[in-house]
Motif scaffolding. Sequence first.
Motif, PDB file in Angstrom:
ATOM      1  N   GLY A  57     112.269  94.412  27.819  1.00 25.43           N
ATOM      2  CA  GLY A  57     112.759  94.017  29.133  1.00 25.43           C
ATOM      3  C   GLY A  57     113.452  92.669  29.120  1.00 25.43           C
ATOM      4  O   GLY A  57     114.279  92.379  29.989  1.00 25.43           O
ATOM      5  N   ALA A  58     113.120  91.841  28.127  1.00 23.81           N
ATOM      6  CA  ALA A  58     113.735  90.516  28.021  1.00 23.81           C
ATOM      7  C   ALA A  58     115.087  90.557  27.312  1.00 23.81           C
ATOM      8  O   ALA A  58     115.792  89.545  27.275  1.00 23.81           O
ATOM      9  CB  ALA A  58     112.796  89.572  27.270  1.00 23.81           C
ATOM     10  N   VAL A  59     115.440  91.710  26.751  1.00 22.59           N
ATOM     11  CA  VAL A  59     116.707  91.837  26.024  1.00 22.59           C
ATOM     12  C   VAL A  59     117.780  92.289  27.012  1.00 22.59           C
ATOM     13  O   VAL A  59     117.792  93.439  27.456  1.00 22.59           O
ATOM     14  CB  VAL A  59     116.593  92.841  24.862  1.00 22.59           C
ATOM     15  N   LYS A  60     118.669  91.397  27.366  1.00 22.71           N
ATOM     16  CA  LYS A  60     119.701  91.694  28.347  1.00 22.71           C
ATOM     17  C   LYS A  60     120.850  92.472  27.704  1.00 22.71           C
ATOM     18  O   LYS A  60     120.959  92.575  26.486  1.00 22.71           O
ATOM     19  CB  LYS A  60     120.230  90.400  28.976  1.00 22.71           C
ATOM     20  N   TYR A  61     121.724  93.012  28.562  1.00 23.23           N
ATOM     21  CA  TYR A  61     122.907  93.726  28.085  1.00 23.23           C
ATOM     22  C   TYR A  61     123.755  92.789  27.226  1.00 23.23           C
ATOM     23  O   TYR A  61     123.963  91.628  27.565  1.00 23.23           O
ATOM     24  CB  TYR A  61     123.703  94.224  29.283  1.00 23.23           C
ATOM     25  N   TYR A  62     124.214  93.286  26.103  1.00 20.52           N
ATOM     26  CA  TYR A  62     124.973  92.526  25.108  1.00 20.52           C
ATOM     27  C   TYR A  62     124.155  91.353  24.562  1.00 20.52           C
ATOM     28  O   TYR A  62     124.650  90.248  24.380  1.00 20.52           O
ATOM     29  CB  TYR A  62     126.320  92.073  25.665  1.00 20.52           C
ATOM     30  N   ALA A  63     122.891  91.651  24.282  1.00 22.24           N
ATOM     31  CA  ALA A  63     122.007  90.720  23.589  1.00 22.24           C
ATOM     32  C   ALA A  63     121.213  91.509  22.560  1.00 22.24           C
ATOM     33  O   ALA A  63     121.183  92.749  22.582  1.00 22.24           O
ATOM     34  CB  ALA A  63     121.074  90.019  24.570  1.00 22.24           C
ATOM     35  N   THR A 114     123.045  82.197  19.974  1.00 23.17           N
ATOM     36  CA  THR A 114     122.308  83.060  19.058  1.00 23.17           C
ATOM     37  C   THR A 114     121.586  84.155  19.845  1.00 23.17           C
ATOM     38  O   THR A 114     120.955  83.888  20.869  1.00 23.17           O
ATOM     39  CB  THR A 114     121.278  82.238  18.262  1.00 23.17           C
ATOM     40  N   GLY A 115     121.713  85.382  19.367  1.00 21.98           N
ATOM     41  CA  GLY A 115     121.083  86.502  20.046  1.00 21.98           C
ATOM     42  C   GLY A 115     121.952  87.165  21.095  1.00 21.98           C
ATOM     43  O   GLY A 115     121.493  88.073  21.794  1.00 21.98           O
ATOM     44  N   ARG A 116     123.205  86.750  21.184  1.00 17.44           N
ATOM     45  CA  ARG A 116     124.130  87.353  22.142  1.00 17.44           C
ATOM     46  C   ARG A 116     125.278  88.037  21.400  1.00 17.44           C
ATOM     47  O   ARG A 116     125.566  87.737  20.241  1.00 17.44           O
ATOM     48  CB  ARG A 116     124.691  86.305  23.106  1.00 17.44           C
ATOM     49  N   VAL A 117     125.936  88.961  22.108  1.00 19.68           N
ATOM     50  CA  VAL A 117     127.010  89.776  21.538  1.00 19.68           C
ATOM     51  C   VAL A 117     128.250  89.620  22.408  1.00 19.68           C
ATOM     52  O   VAL A 117     128.147  89.485  23.632  1.00 19.68           O
ATOM     53  CB  VAL A 117     126.600  91.267  21.484  1.00 19.68           C
ATOM     54  N   GLN A 118     129.416  89.664  21.783  1.00 17.57           N
ATOM     55  CA  GLN A 118     130.668  89.518  22.520  1.00 17.57           C
ATOM     56  C   GLN A 118     131.717  90.466  21.939  1.00 17.57           C
ATOM     57  O   GLN A 118     131.778  90.675  20.724  1.00 17.57           O
ATOM     58  CB  GLN A 118     131.155  88.071  22.407  1.00 17.57           C
ATOM     59  N   TYR A 119     132.521  91.039  22.811  1.00 15.56           N
ATOM     60  CA  TYR A 119     133.629  91.904  22.400  1.00 15.56           C
ATOM     61  C   TYR A 119     134.845  91.038  22.103  1.00 15.56           C
ATOM     62  O   TYR A 119     135.124  90.071  22.824  1.00 15.56           O
ATOM     63  CB  TYR A 119     133.939  92.885  23.526  1.00 15.56           C
ATOM     64  N   ALA A 120     135.581  91.366  21.038  1.00 19.78           N
ATOM     65  CA  ALA A 120     136.763  90.579  20.680  1.00 19.78           C
ATOM     66  C   ALA A 120     137.739  91.460  19.913  1.00 19.78           C
ATOM     67  O   ALA A 120     137.409  92.570  19.474  1.00 19.78           O
ATOM     68  CB  ALA A 120     136.374  89.362  19.844  1.00 19.78           C
ATOM     69  N   LEU A 121     138.942  90.940  19.739  1.00 11.99           N
ATOM     70  CA  LEU A 121     139.964  91.607  18.939  1.00 11.99           C
ATOM     71  C   LEU A 121     140.206  90.810  17.662  1.00 11.99           C
ATOM     72  O   LEU A 121     140.189  89.574  17.673  1.00 11.99           O
ATOM     73  CB  LEU A 121     141.270  91.726  19.720  1.00 11.99           C
TER      74      LEU A 121
END
Length: 237
Positions: free
Chosen positions: A163-169, A79-86
């Motif tokens: 600052g706590a939000v990482k890339y792809y989050a 939860t709170g993360r992002v992912q690239y997909a097809l």
Amino acid sequence: MVVTAERTPLYDEHVRLGAQITNFGGWLMPLQYTSIREEHRAVREAVGLFDLSHMGEIRLKDDAAAQRLLTRDLTPLRTGRVQYALLCNDDGGINDDVLVYAVAEGGYLLVVNAGNQDSDFDWIRSHTPDGAVFNVGREWALVGVQGPGAVALVQRVTSSALGAVKYYAFIEGRVADVACLISRTGYTGEDGFELFCGNDDAGRLWRALLEEGQADGIRPAGLGARDTLRLEAGMRL
């Protein structure tokens, strides 16, 4: 049959700023405001502001269906993360490339390309149980803030700890007193955020960011600069 192009919630803002408008994927979008070169440099050297509201959002609440329909294994996606997909068809061909957001309510939010929003939704709905998928793209606006000064700019108008939000989050919070999903994503090769908000709040958010960013050299940027930026960064369309 005449098909009328749609307008994003920020269309009037673009007209007010003198943007050159073009039809892109069935949406009337700003191609440029001053020049593609100037807008490109602003994103590389300062901050650029983008209207991305033509992108589609699809809410998919069936985890098993998402796992079956998308090419990436979603089980590690917290939860709170992002992912690239097809998103593929039954023959293995590609319908679309999407970003998958694991949301706190369970299931996923899919961000799909503008011209594919309705066809993606219809295809997903035909492969999922009733009541498991919802086309919510026309309920939301999406504003991109990109460039070396983007994080500092957004931090000045939110109490959320960016600052706590990482890339792809992503997190939920308020930006310029507008309720937003704050996502550390983008397609320019620069750091920054993509801010999802309700349509009615889009103009207020856009104007607040433009005003706050004046000292940072902010510029609104159109589709032309978005294309040159992603090309320069080696990101495929």
